[in-house]
Scaffold this motif. Structure first.
Motif, short mmCIF file in Angstrom:
data_model
loop_
_atom_site.label_atom_id
_atom_site.label_comp_id
_atom_site.label_asym_id
_atom_site.label_seq_id
_atom_site.Cartn_x
_atom_site.Cartn_y
_atom_site.Cartn_z
N THR A 296 -8.39 6.08 -13.44
CA THR A 296 -8.31 6.59 -12.19
C THR A 296 -7.69 5.68 -11.17
O THR A 296 -6.79 6.27 -10.38
N ILE A 297 -7.86 4.31 -11.23
CA ILE A 297 -7.33 3.45 -10.21
C ILE A 297 -5.50 3.38 -10.73
O ILE A 297 -4.95 3.44 -9.78
N ASN A 298 -5.56 3.52 -12.09
CA ASN A 298 -3.88 3.35 -12.48
C ASN A 298 -3.53 4.72 -11.91
O ASN A 298 -2.22 4.37 -11.14
N TRP A 299 -3.97 5.90 -12.16
CA TRP A 299 -3.32 7.00 -11.29
C TRP A 299 -2.96 6.96 -9.81
O TRP A 299 -2.01 7.23 -9.50
N LEU A 300 -4.06 6.44 -9.14
CA LEU A 300 -3.84 6.35 -7.75
C LEU A 300 -2.89 5.07 -7.38
O LEU A 300 -1.91 5.30 -6.70
N LEU A 301 -2.54 4.37 -8.34
CA LEU A 301 -1.61 3.02 -8.02
C LEU A 301 -0.43 3.84 -8.29
O LEU A 301 0.65 3.59 -7.53
N VAL A 302 -0.08 4.41 -9.38
CA VAL A 302 1.02 5.02 -9.76
C VAL A 302 1.44 6.08 -8.83
O VAL A 302 2.64 6.19 -8.35
N ASN A 303 0.50 7.06 -8.41
CA ASN A 303 1.14 8.28 -7.59
C ASN A 303 0.71 8.14 -6.20
O ASN A 303 1.41 8.94 -5.49
N ILE A 304 0.19 7.06 -5.50
CA ILE A 304 -0.25 6.87 -4.27
C ILE A 304 0.12 5.68 -3.64
O ILE A 304 0.95 5.44 -2.81
N TRP A 305 -0.34 4.62 -4.21
CA TRP A 305 -0.11 3.25 -3.72
C TRP A 305 1.15 2.98 -3.95
O TRP A 305 1.97 2.57 -2.71
N ASN A 306 1.59 2.77 -5.04
CA ASN A 306 3.25 2.30 -5.26
C ASN A 306 4.23 3.11 -4.57
O ASN A 306 5.04 2.45 -3.71
N PRO A 307 4.11 4.49 -4.47
CA PRO A 307 5.30 5.15 -3.82
C PRO A 307 5.11 5.27 -2.37
O PRO A 307 6.04 5.32 -1.49
N TYR A 308 3.84 5.31 -1.62
CA TYR A 308 3.81 5.33 -0.14
C TYR A 308 3.30 4.17 0.49
O TYR A 308 3.48 4.22 1.68
N LEU A 309 2.34 3.64 -0.11
CA LEU A 309 1.65 2.64 0.86
C LEU A 309 2.13 1.23 0.33
O LEU A 309 1.94 0.10 1.29
N ARG A 310 2.83 0.84 -0.71
CA ARG A 310 3.01 -0.42 -0.92
C ARG A 310 4.12 -0.93 -0.22
O ARG A 310 5.49 -0.64 -0.66
N SER A 311 4.05 -1.77 0.92
CA SER A 311 5.21 -1.99 2.06
C SER A 311 5.87 -3.30 1.29
O SER A 311 5.35 -4.08 0.67
N ALA A 312 7.07 -3.26 1.83
CA ALA A 312 8.02 -4.32 1.50
C ALA A 312 7.12 -5.56 1.76
O ALA A 312 7.41 -6.63 1.27
N ARG A 313 6.75 -5.83 3.03
CA ARG A 313 6.19 -7.04 3.38
C ARG A 313 5.12 -7.27 2.64
O ARG A 313 4.72 -8.30 2.49
N LEU A 314 3.87 -6.49 2.36
CA LEU A 314 3.20 -6.67 1.58
C LEU A 314 3.44 -7.28 0.05
O LEU A 314 2.93 -8.31 -0.54
N VAL A 315 4.50 -6.47 -0.24
CA VAL A 315 4.84 -7.00 -1.80
C VAL A 315 5.47 -8.36 -1.54
O VAL A 315 5.09 -9.20 -2.48
#
Ligand code: LAN
Length: 729
Positions: A296-315
């Motif tokens: 579930t966590i992986n799914w959320l990371l792939v589908n929600i976190w990485n495309p929409y929430l993972r900001s360049a600043r945070l990275v």
């Protein structure tokens, strides 16, 4: 290897692999740093003669003489030591191959390849020879470890290694390995680490790799899943892996990797939907299936976190902090790193961040040598940068178990050298920025291998300080390690206890067992946090007990409390059938030896304890016809005793030690066992290699070749001590 090869027109026996000249290999040991060197010129060969140890490790005749046939246990131990002492290296330590795992070379060779590190031709030849020698005869694949059944991880990765080192795709052995790989569904069915390395190599697309977000390193310390709480090896691997994943580093395509794209999969590369294979895994590799939580966590990371929430600043912030932590690991180990998995990843991370000419890259390249080992079959990668402290401590203790040996002039130089080595290897300073990089105190500790590697291990500290105390309290030996330094070691041991009373390996447990829900490695079990181990706990107990005897006034109350709680733990984890499950040696024979030693240290023996009697019965019930004991690595995987088809000298010695520690009242089973071991001893005093001895993470086996000397010597010595040095039949 003589059968006709499917699809191949030549048989394997017709292949003439390149070889190196075994008279040109030398092992150099610089204060415990072990590296192999292939001498190029005759002049070098003349100036640097091959030692007996070199010859032995290379499988060349050692020329060591036949000895008078031993009639008594001590005579047998004497012969064994005559042989084994010839293998001691100039700084005083013993060395050996520390192979077994088959997933280490791939990380190294891929890291070399993508960082354009020149690979010496002698290495390439030797590594290929080793892998071909270790290819499973039945199906042409490789497993997770040398005795394991073929898996996608082992087969895909070692296939790649052979190809990167020049093996021809049409070599019949490669054809066979490829056929098996395809049968198992191709490389898309590999575990996470395989997908990671193949993406680095540019053979897979990064979409196939489940997320390894460096952002986790930004979590506040109180968060229950924060990485600092994980078992040290997992967070050490996760660190550079998350950095490289975040950068999506990929080697630019070249003809060889282009060809690998065709070879490793069952369908054309450009038709593969890599993202759809993130969770594909062959059942053979799936020792610890991912949980629904992790999925579930992986799914959320792939589908929600990485495309929409993972900001360049945070990275950017996460990568910067991860990089900083990596630099601390490099600084605190002089680029040696914790182990051979994170080592090559650090090499690559430094290459990415600082470029090919950076000092960090140069130093990492040098450090890779520390992991390599040459033997008759070829070149392999050790599980650590060596077994220096561990085997040397046990070797001393084994000799100390033999009555009269330590004060015998014959062995004094050898033991003094060994003591000098341990003195030199005690860690003298804590880490720089210890709290910032989440390191456990280490001043006064010993690690498993060397001081440079510098990681505290509970039982390595304990076994080393025991060996030092034993020798230094024997007439005729110098006091090299001061009382103050011995106190420091004891202080460290006293930090190692968990609330349960048990001790773990590198640190007290920092996180909950529930973290196992996030175990993403698939191929290993029980890796996410530190657990309690009877082996480690016993080592701490016996070190503290010996210390208390020699130093009756230092922290006595702390020691008493520690020992009492430790024993309560050991009693608690005994199984109803009387056994203990071993995590670092195979398996019940190993843990039983330790647990019974701990009980004996506080006077709990056969005579006064029902549980000890039960433990003895467990072993006696399993003694084989010939007097020995033998269990296979399947015991570790399944948690049930799995009998070996042949008794094993090392495990037999473990059980003999266990029974003698327990004060087992009958001599006959022990005599019979030792007779068997003596019967297998060669005329020159050595024993030959039998089954693999060690294990980690439940599923991966690892070799401890020196155990076949150390533990029989100890068992024979203990027998002579207890019953007299009499003939056994
Ligand atoms: C070791 C080797 C020694 C071992 C003992 C001292 C025997 C044990 O009592 C405590 C744990 C320790 C130190 C240990 C931990 C895990 C190691 C380092 C290894 C089994 C050798 C190889 C293994 C390491 C994890 C291999 C790299 C693989 C990864 C999954 C990162």
């Amino acid at each position: 290897h003589n059968e006709k090869v499917p699809n191949g027109s030549v048989t394997v026996s017709e292949i003439h692999d390149e070889k190196t000249d075994y008279t040109r290999w030398r092992l150099l040991d610089e204060r415990g740093r072990q590296t192999w060197h292939y001498l190029q010129t005759d002049e070098e060969v003349e100036q640097w003669p091959q030692s007996t140890a070199d010859k032995y490790h290379l499988g060349l005749p050692t020329g060591l003489p036949n000895l008078p046939p031993p009639r008594t246990p001590l005579a047998s131990a004497h012969n064994a030591l005559t042989f084994f002492s010839a293998l001691q290296l100039p700084p005083g330590n013993w060395a050996c191959e520390y192979g077994g795992p088959l997933f280490l070379l791939p990380g190294l060779v891929i890291a070399w390849y993508v960082t354009q590190t020149p690979i010496p031709p002698a290495y390439a030849i030797q590594i290929k020879n080793y892998l071909f020698a270790r290819q499973n005869a039945e199906d042409g694949g490789w497993g997770l470890h040398i005795e394991g059944e073929s898996s996608v991880f082992g087969t895909a990765m070692n296939y790649v290694v052979c190809r990167l080192l020049g093996a021809d795709a049409e070599d019949p052995r490669m054809v066979r390995a490829r056929a098996l790989l395809h049968e198992l569904g191709g490389a898309v069915n590999g575990p996470h680490w395989a997908k990671f390395w193949l993406s680095v190599l540019g053979v897979c697309e990064w979409e196939i790799v489940n997320p390894v977000p460096p952002e986790l390193w930004l979590l506040p310390d109180w968060v229950p899943i924060a990485p600092w709480r994980w078992w040290i090896h997992m967070r050490a691997v996760f660190l550079p892996m998350s950095f490289i994943w975040s950068r999506r580093f990929s080697h630019p395509l070249d003809p060889l990797t282009r060809s690998l794209r065709d070879e490793l999969f069952t369908q054309p590369h450009n038709s593969i939907n890599f993202a759809a294979h993130r969770n594909s895994i062959s059942p053979r590799d799936n020792y610890h299936p991912k949980t629904w939580v992790l999925n579930t966590i992986n799914w959320l990371l792939v589908n929600i976190w990485n495309p929409y929430l993972r900001s360049a600043r945070l990275v950017q912030k996460a990568e910067a902090w991860t990089w900083k932590l990596m630099q601390m690991e490099d600084a605190n180990t002089d680029f040696a790193n914790l182990a051979p998995v994170n080592g090559p990843m650090h090499l690559l991370a430094c290459y990415i961040e600082e470029g090919p000419d950076a000092y960090s890259v140069k130093r990492h390249r040098e450090r890779m040598e520390d992991f390599l080992w040459v033997k008759d079959e070829g070149m392999l990668m050790n599980g650590t940068n060596g077994v220096q402290n561990w085997d040397t401590s046990f070797a001393i203790q084994a000799v100390m178990a033999c009555p009269g040996f330590a004060t015998d002039e014959r062995w004094r130089p050898m033991l003094t050298k060994a003591l000098e080595f341990l003195e030199d290897q005690q860690i003298r300073e804590d880490c720089v920025d210890q709290e910032v990089c989440y390191r456990h105190p280490r001043k006064g500790a010993w690690g498993f291998s060397t001081r440079e590697q510098g990681y505290t291990v509970s039982d390595c500290t304990s076994e080393a300080v025991k060996a030092v105390m034993q020798l230094q309290s024997t007439p005729g030996y110098p006091t090299l390690v001061s009382d103050e330094r011995i106190h420091e070691a004891i202080d460290i041991i006293l930090t190692m206890q968990n609330p349960s009373g048990g001790c773990s390996s590198y640190e007290p447990t920092r996180g909950s067992e529930y973290l196992e829900y996030l175990n993403a490695a698939e191929v290993f079990g029980r890796i996410m946090v530190e657990y309690d181990y009877p082996e480690c706990t016993t080592a701490c107990v016996t070190a503290l007990m010996l210390f208390k005897k020699l130093y009756p006034t230092y922290r006595t109350a702390d020691i008493d409390a520690f020992v009492e709680r430790a024993l309560a733990y050991i009693r608690r984890v005994q199984r109803p059938d009387g056994s203990w499950y071993g995590s670092w040696g195979i398996c019940f024979t190993y843990a039983g030896m330790f647990a019974l030693e701990a009980l004996a240290a506080v006077g709990e023996t056969y005579e006064n304890s029902e549980r000890v009697r039960r433990a003895c019965k467990f072993f006696i019930d399993r003694q084989m016809e010939d007097g020995g004991w033998g269990e296979t690595y399947r015991s570790c995987e399944t948690g049930e005793w799995c009998n070996h088809e042949r008794s094993q000298v090392v495990q037999t010695a473990w059980v003999c030690i266990a029974l003698m520690e327990a004060g087992f009242p009958e001599q006959e089973p022990i005599r019979k066992a030792l007779r068997m071991a003596m019967g297998r001893q060669r005329a020159n005093g050595e024993w030959l290699q039998e089954g693999i001895e060690g294990v980690f993470n439940k599923s991966c086996m690892i070799s401890y070749p020196n155990y076949k000397f150390i533990f029989p010597i100890k068992a024979l010595g203990m027998y002579a001590e207890r019953y007299g040095d009499i003939e056994l039949d």
